[in-house]
Scaffold this motif. Sequence first.
Motif, short mmCIF file in Angstrom:
data_model
loop_
_atom_site.label_atom_id
_atom_site.label_comp_id
_atom_site.label_asym_id
_atom_site.label_seq_id
_atom_site.Cartn_x
_atom_site.Cartn_y
_atom_site.Cartn_z
N MET A 104 0.85 -1.16 0.00
CA MET A 104 0.00 0.00 0.00
C MET A 104 0.90 1.23 0.00
O MET A 104 1.81 1.33 0.81
N ILE A 105 0.63 2.14 -0.90
CA ILE A 105 1.35 3.40 -0.93
C ILE A 105 0.38 4.48 -0.48
O ILE A 105 -0.73 4.57 -1.01
N GLY A 106 0.77 5.24 0.52
CA GLY A 106 -0.14 6.25 1.04
C GLY A 106 0.55 7.48 1.56
O GLY A 106 1.73 7.47 1.90
N LEU A 117 -1.73 3.96 6.05
CA LEU A 117 -0.76 3.06 6.67
C LEU A 117 -1.40 2.18 7.73
O LEU A 117 -1.06 1.01 7.86
N ILE A 118 -2.34 2.73 8.47
CA ILE A 118 -3.07 1.95 9.47
C ILE A 118 -3.87 0.85 8.77
O ILE A 118 -3.90 -0.30 9.21
N GLY A 119 -4.52 1.20 7.66
CA GLY A 119 -5.28 0.22 6.90
C GLY A 119 -4.40 -0.90 6.38
O GLY A 119 -4.77 -2.08 6.45
N ALA A 120 -3.23 -0.55 5.86
CA ALA A 120 -2.29 -1.57 5.38
C ALA A 120 -1.86 -2.48 6.52
O ALA A 120 -1.86 -3.71 6.38
N PHE A 121 -1.53 -1.90 7.64
CA PHE A 121 -1.12 -2.69 8.80
C PHE A 121 -2.23 -3.65 9.23
O PHE A 121 -1.98 -4.83 9.47
N ASN A 122 -3.44 -3.15 9.32
CA ASN A 122 -4.57 -3.98 9.76
C ASN A 122 -4.88 -5.12 8.80
O ASN A 122 -5.45 -6.13 9.19
N CYS A 123 -4.49 -4.95 7.53
CA CYS A 123 -4.71 -5.99 6.52
C CYS A 123 -3.48 -6.88 6.31
O CYS A 123 -3.49 -7.77 5.47
N GLN A 174 4.97 3.64 11.55
CA GLN A 174 5.96 2.61 11.23
C GLN A 174 5.69 1.92 9.90
O GLN A 174 5.49 0.70 9.84
N PRO A 175 5.69 2.69 8.81
CA PRO A 175 5.51 2.07 7.50
C PRO A 175 6.71 1.17 7.18
O PRO A 175 7.79 1.34 7.73
#
Length: 56
Positions: free
Chosen positions: A1-3, A9-15, A36-37
């Motif tokens: 995920m690029i954001g 970043l939270i969405g990417a982490f949660n997924c 923490q990306p």
Amino acid sequence: MIGDRKHDLIGAFNCGVHSMAVGYGYGSEDKLTACQPTHYVKTVKELMQSFTRIVV
């Protein structure tokens, strides 16, 4: 995920997805790095160069 926002970043982490924060959008560097990306780049040029360096 690029954001460019912490919500990306939270969405990417949660997924369970790797994330790359980009510093040329809306989010500040402090807020983005606090999430923490997996990777952080400051410019579009750095983003393009990262595609040749990153192996997932």
